[in-house]
Design a protein around this motif. Structure first.
Motif, short mmCIF file in Angstrom:
data_model
loop_
_atom_site.label_atom_id
_atom_site.label_comp_id
_atom_site.label_asym_id
_atom_site.label_seq_id
_atom_site.Cartn_x
_atom_site.Cartn_y
_atom_site.Cartn_z
N GLN A 55 46.74 85.72 -23.28
CA GLN A 55 47.55 85.79 -21.89
C GLN A 55 47.03 84.83 -21.12
O GLN A 55 45.53 84.74 -20.80
N ASP A 57 46.63 84.41 -17.76
CA ASP A 57 45.67 84.67 -16.57
C ASP A 57 44.62 85.54 -16.97
O ASP A 57 43.59 86.11 -16.22
N SER A 59 44.09 88.13 -18.66
CA SER A 59 44.30 89.70 -18.62
C SER A 59 43.62 90.47 -19.91
O SER A 59 43.25 91.55 -19.58
N ASP A 60 43.45 89.81 -20.98
CA ASP A 60 43.04 90.30 -22.25
C ASP A 60 41.30 90.22 -22.40
O ASP A 60 41.06 90.54 -23.75
N LYS A 372 47.05 95.39 -20.51
CA LYS A 372 47.27 94.88 -19.46
C LYS A 372 45.71 94.62 -18.79
O LYS A 372 44.75 94.88 -19.19
N ALA A 373 46.00 93.82 -17.51
CA ALA A 373 44.73 93.80 -16.65
C ALA A 373 43.82 94.73 -16.52
O ALA A 373 44.52 95.73 -16.22
#
Length: 450
Positions: A55, A57, A59-60, A372-373
């Motif tokens: 991801q 950003d 997030s993972d 999800k983050a």
């Protein structure tokens, strides 16, 4: 109805325990070592980590302890937009002369007022016979108290071309600290005029700057301005990738596929051949289904001047997420060749801060396109957070290499039974059946029966 509540709470606890993330849920795990004072530790994520994430950003990204328990963490991406104030101040300049352009910087006497304002520069000894050559300039920045971010110069129009010089800083006119090299230019190409007047400075305070031209006489300055800024926090440094191969689309068009969507802030295009001059337009997109969007324009060059290469091989980008890049070259300057040049890209460094709980060793895990983050704001993770506190935290380092995966696309689950999901559904259905049976039993009881 108390029994119903007990059953419902038991179901939630069971489902939560089954659904908790573990290191095995992520495609990449790297051991970490910690040093310094805890319980908070910070890790500067290498670019290889960002390329291994599924991801853009991050997030993972997760941190686990030796028991496989997730740790609370935050991601810090301080950017240059945290500027509180910015001022541009015109400054006075004073010439430095020497007998010839090969002589070292001449000895001079510099006079200042009690406030530190520079008022005069004169030779320390009688000048040698012969023609005096302008070697450089001393700029008076004593009135500027904030850190210096940028230098802007203008010079006589009779002296076009490249101007390359060294930059030194001082607070007492006796001890000078090297601040690197600067380069400005005024060029004409293809009926267009290209002018570069600005030079980046390291963001430090200094009362005086000394500019010394290298291997050539200095031009006559007509303007000198210094931009200063007070920042709430300095940006994290850029981290550069390894060379990335591209493909040639058509004459004057090249493209590169990034390993994943990244917030690219700068590019470096390899210019193999000397005397290369190429006006370029850079376009990008985050998905092959999207249309190309313009990102940057500039003039790339590698020219020989006074026996040395003068290079401009970088482009500044806005920092938006891109996964594919395309470079369009005006071939009136000769182009960049029949093969796509190698490309390096830079992204802003990211720091991970985590609160150590449980026993080490700790593991950095990443590589899951479905999660999800889970990161917290820094002010939540560290209740008395400040920039000074962040810099004083313990250090975490990776104890192993990050193995890059061949694809940054999330791997689809294998066809067949997913026993973890089946187990969760079985628990859920059994719980619902139990609740229904209990509710039916309660409803069937006669009124007043205990």
């Amino acid at each position: 109805m108390g029994k119903l509540s007990v059953v419902a709470v038991g179901m939630c606890v069971t489902l939560s325990a089954w659904a908790q993330e573990t290191p095995a849920d992520f495609s990449t795990q790297v051991a970490m070592s910690v040093s310094g004072e805890g319980p908070w530790y910070r890790l500067e994520l290498p670019l290889a980590v960002q390329l291994s994430a599924r991801q853009a950003d991050l997030s993972d990204v997760r941190v686990f302890n030796a028991a496989g328990e997730p740790q609370a963490y935050a991601l810090s991406r301080q950017s240059p937009s945290h500027t509180e104030s910015r001022d541009v101040t015109p400054v006075k300049w004073f010439p430095l002369y020497a007998a010839d352009t090969q002589e070292n910087l001449p000895g001079v006497v510099m006079k200042t007022t009690d406030e530190g304002t520079l008022v005069e520069i004169k030779p320390a000894s009688v000048a040698k016979p012969g023609k005096q050559v302008l070697r450089g300039w001393v700029l008076d920045a004593s009135a500027i108290k904030a850190p210096l971010q940028q230098l802007s110069l203008d010079w006589s129009h009779e002296q076009d071309g490249f101007q390359r010089f060294s930059i030194e800083a001082s607070n007492d006119l006796q001890h000078w600290q090297a601040w690197g090299d600067g380069q400005v230019a005024r060029l004409s190409f293809a009926d267009e005029r290209v002018e570069q007047h600005d030079v980046s400075l390291p963001g430090q305070s200094a009362r005086y700057l000394r500019l010394v031209w290298q291997g050539q006489a200095a031009p006559l300055l007509t303007s000198a301005m210094l931009a200063s800024a007070t920042r709430s926090s300095l940006p994290l440094p850029l981290v550069w990738s390894q060379p990335l191969a591209g493909v040639r689309l058509t004459a004057g068009e090249y493209s590169w596929q990034l390993p994943t969507g990244l917030n690219v802030e700068r590019l470096r295009v390899e210019l193999k051949q000397p005397n290369t001059l190429a006006p370029v337009t850079l376009l990008g997109r985050s998905d092959a289904r999207q249309t190309w969007q313009p990102l940057s324009k500039g003039l790339l060059y590698r020219l020989t001047q006074n026996g040395k290469d003068v290079m401009q091989d970088q482009l500044q980008l806005p920092g938006q997420t891109v996964a594919e890049l395309k470079l369009q070259v005006d071939e009136r300057g000769g182009g960049l060749g029949s093969e796509a040049p190698a490309l390096r890209f830079a992204v802003r460094s990211t720091q991970l801060v985590f609160l150590a709980r449980g026993e080490p060793p700790f593991t950095l895990a990443l590589g899951n396109g479905a999660v999800k983050a889970a990161n917290l704001p820094l002010s939540t993770l560290i209740p008395d957070y400040s920039t000074e506190r962040l810099n004083a935290l313990g250090q975490a380092t990776l104890a192993g290499e990050v193995v890059l995966k061949p694809s940054a696309v999330a791997v689809s689950p294998p066809v067949g039974a997913d026993w973890k999901k089946l187990g969760l559904w079985a628990v859920l259905l059994l719980g619902v059946a139990a609740l229904g049976a209990m509710a039916y039993s309660l409803l069937r009881k006669p009124q007043g029966q205990p």
